[in-house]
Design a protein around this motif. Structure first.
Motif, PDB file in Angstrom:
ATOM      1  N   UNK A 123       0.817  -1.212   0.000  1.00 52.96           N
ATOM      2  CA  UNK A 123       0.000   0.000   0.000  1.00 52.96           C
ATOM      3  C   UNK A 123       0.850   1.261   0.000  1.00 52.96           C
ATOM      4  N   UNK A 124       2.104   1.134   0.481  1.00 49.91           N
ATOM      5  CA  UNK A 124       2.924   2.329   0.677  1.00 49.91           C
ATOM      6  C   UNK A 124       4.400   1.955   0.650  1.00 49.91           C
ATOM      7  N   UNK A 125       5.238   3.007   0.588  1.00 46.79           N
ATOM      8  CA  UNK A 125       6.686   2.850   0.595  1.00 46.79           C
ATOM      9  C   UNK A 125       7.275   3.626   1.770  1.00 46.79           C
ATOM     10  N   UNK A 126       8.323   3.055   2.371  1.00 49.62           N
ATOM     11  CA  UNK A 126       9.084   3.758   3.396  1.00 49.62           C
ATOM     12  C   UNK A 126      10.524   3.821   2.921  1.00 49.62           C
ATOM     13  N   UNK A 127      11.104   5.017   2.964  1.00 44.01           N
ATOM     14  CA  UNK A 127      12.482   5.208   2.530  1.00 44.01           C
ATOM     15  C   UNK A 127      13.385   5.070   3.760  1.00 44.01           C
ATOM     16  N   UNK A 128      14.040   3.919   3.897  1.00 45.64           N
ATOM     17  CA  UNK A 128      14.893   3.613   5.042  1.00 45.64           C
ATOM     18  C   UNK A 128      16.312   4.096   4.761  1.00 45.64           C
ATOM     19  N   UNK A 129      16.813   5.090   5.514  1.00 44.87           N
ATOM     20  CA  UNK A 129      18.195   5.541   5.306  1.00 44.87           C
ATOM     21  C   UNK A 129      19.167   4.398   5.583  1.00 44.87           C
ATOM     22  N   UNK A 130      20.168   4.228   4.713  1.00 47.12           N
ATOM     23  CA  UNK A 130      21.071   3.084   4.817  1.00 47.12           C
ATOM     24  C   UNK A 130      22.479   3.465   5.251  1.00 47.12           C
ATOM     25  N   UNK A 131      22.675   4.678   5.709  1.00 46.39           N
ATOM     26  CA  UNK A 131      24.004   5.096   6.139  1.00 46.39           C
ATOM     27  C   UNK A 131      24.376   4.525   7.493  1.00 46.39           C
ATOM     28  N   UNK A 132      25.666   4.430   7.755  1.00 48.61           N
ATOM     29  CA  UNK A 132      26.170   3.854   9.004  1.00 48.61           C
ATOM     30  C   UNK A 132      25.717   4.655  10.221  1.00 48.61           C
ATOM     31  N   UNK A 133      25.491   5.955  10.072  1.00 46.23           N
ATOM     32  CA  UNK A 133      25.116   6.799  11.201  1.00 46.23           C
ATOM     33  C   UNK A 133      23.611   7.001  11.341  1.00 46.23           C
ATOM     34  N   UNK A 134      22.821   6.420  10.448  1.00 43.86           N
ATOM     35  CA  UNK A 134      21.383   6.634  10.474  1.00 43.86           C
ATOM     36  C   UNK A 134      20.708   5.785  11.547  1.00 43.86           C
ATOM     37  N   UNK A 135      19.777   6.394  12.268  1.00 41.09           N
ATOM     38  CA  UNK A 135      19.002   5.688  13.275  1.00 41.09           C
ATOM     39  C   UNK A 135      17.878   4.933  12.581  1.00 41.09           C
ATOM     40  N   UNK A 136      17.741   3.662  12.916  1.00 42.76           N
ATOM     41  CA  UNK A 136      16.716   2.826  12.310  1.00 42.76           C
ATOM     42  C   UNK A 136      15.479   2.801  13.205  1.00 42.76           C
ATOM     43  N   UNK A 137      14.270   2.815  12.619  1.00 40.43           N
ATOM     44  CA  UNK A 137      13.069   2.776  13.446  1.00 40.43           C
ATOM     45  C   UNK A 137      12.887   1.399  14.094  1.00 40.43           C
ATOM     46  N   UNK A 138      12.305   1.410  15.280  1.00 45.88           N
ATOM     47  CA  UNK A 138      12.008   0.177  16.002  1.00 45.88           C
ATOM     48  C   UNK A 138      10.526  -0.121  15.905  1.00 45.88           C
ATOM     49  N   UNK A 139      10.151  -1.366  16.144  1.00 49.37           N
ATOM     50  CA  UNK A 139       8.745  -1.744  16.190  1.00 49.37           C
ATOM     51  C   UNK A 139       8.058  -0.840  17.219  1.00 49.37           C
ATOM     52  N   UNK A 140       6.916  -0.287  16.838  1.00 49.74           N
ATOM     53  CA  UNK A 140       6.186   0.630  17.709  1.00 49.74           C
ATOM     54  C   UNK A 140       6.436   2.096  17.396  1.00 49.74           C
ATOM     55  N   UNK A 141       7.538   2.397  16.697  1.00 53.93           N
ATOM     56  CA  UNK A 141       7.815   3.777  16.287  1.00 53.93           C
ATOM     57  C   UNK A 141       6.857   4.185  15.168  1.00 53.93           C
ATOM     58  N   UNK A 142       6.601   5.484  15.060  1.00 51.80           N
ATOM     59  CA  UNK A 142       5.791   5.986  13.960  1.00 51.80           C
ATOM     60  C   UNK A 142       6.727   6.427  12.838  1.00 51.80           C
ATOM     61  N   UNK A 143       6.386   6.015  11.626  1.00 46.08           N
ATOM     62  CA  UNK A 143       7.168   6.350  10.441  1.00 46.08           C
ATOM     63  C   UNK A 143       6.241   7.017   9.432  1.00 46.08           C
ATOM     64  N   UNK A 144       6.803   7.879   8.591  1.00 43.55           N
ATOM     65  CA  UNK A 144       6.014   8.464   7.509  1.00 43.55           C
ATOM     66  C   UNK A 144       6.197   7.617   6.263  1.00 43.55           C
ATOM     67  N   UNK A 145       5.087   7.231   5.644  1.00 47.36           N
ATOM     68  CA  UNK A 145       5.149   6.413   4.435  1.00 47.36           C
ATOM     69  C   UNK A 145       4.460   7.162   3.295  1.00 47.36           C
ATOM     70  N   UNK A 146       4.910   6.883   2.071  1.00 48.27           N
ATOM     71  CA  UNK A 146       4.306   7.453   0.869  1.00 48.27           C
ATOM     72  C   UNK A 146       3.311   6.432   0.332  1.00 48.27           C
ATOM     73  N   UNK A 147       2.043   6.850   0.186  1.00 49.58           N
ATOM     74  CA  UNK A 147       1.036   5.945  -0.364  1.00 49.58           C
ATOM     75  C   UNK A 147       1.302   5.686  -1.838  1.00 49.58           C
ATOM     76  N   UNK A 148       1.072   4.457  -2.253  1.00 47.38           N
ATOM     77  CA  UNK A 148       1.205   4.145  -3.681  1.00 47.38           C
ATOM     78  C   UNK A 148       0.117   4.874  -4.446  1.00 47.38           C
ATOM     79  N   UNK A 149       0.448   5.345  -5.633  1.00 47.06           N
ATOM     80  CA  UNK A 149      -0.597   6.041  -6.423  1.00 47.06           C
ATOM     81  C   UNK A 149      -1.685   5.073  -6.886  1.00 47.06           C
TER      82      UNK A 149
END
Length: 154
Positions: free
Chosen positions: A128-154
């Motif tokens: 239904x949607x896409x999440x852009x996960x930053x892949x850099x070594x210093x990027x904080x990754x979301x944990x289960x329960x965190x709120x993330x912004x997703x782009x809805x598929x057209x």
């Protein structure tokens, strides 16, 4: 315009204008093709038709770990073909995570990541949607329960 992007899957997709005609080169597994079509080809077609090219965004609670959350970019020593090295001006590299959105019992929209790195055509079509996960070594990754912004598929 370019022959690769700053996200994966799909970083080998290409974009050009030839005789005032936009050209989008779509490559990769089915999940990549779905994303590239939605994220690049859809807005080009909408712009050509004089329609809005913006995507709807929603905040969703992450329901399970993202498959790509443990991914880190390959070592810089990796051999690149001419013109294939990712330019630093593209900014950070993102892993495109496809998610299914479901309303939880408490009324909150939850994001359920599709499993695996290489998603098949049938499964990719259920996203239904896409999440852009930053892949850099210093990027904080979301944990289960965190709120993330997703782009809805057209």
């Amino acid at each position: 315009i370019c022959h690769q992007t700053n996200h994966g899957p799909g970083h080998h997709s290409s974009y050009a204008v030839l005789d005032n005609t936009p050209v989008v080169g779509i490559s990769g597994p089915p999940s990549c093709v779905a994303f590239t079509t939605d994220f690049y080809l859809w807005p080009v077609m909408r712009k050509y038709l004089g329609l809005s090219t913006s995507y709807a965004h929603v905040k969703a609670r992450l329901a399970s770990p993202l498959p790509g959350s443990g991914h880190k970019p390959k070592a810089a020593a990796q051999k690149h073909l001419p013109g294939e090295k990712r330019p630093k001006e593209l900014g950070p590299f993102f892993i495109v995570e496809q998610v299914k959105l479901v309303q939880a019992d408490d009324g909150v929209i939850e994001a359920h990541p599709l499993s695996g790195v290489h998603i098949g055509a049938v499964e990719a079509d259920t996203a239904d949607a896409y999440y852009m996960l930053p892949a850099g070594a210093d990027d904080t990754q979301p944990n289960v329960g965190d709120f993330i912004q997703v782009d809805l598929r057209p």
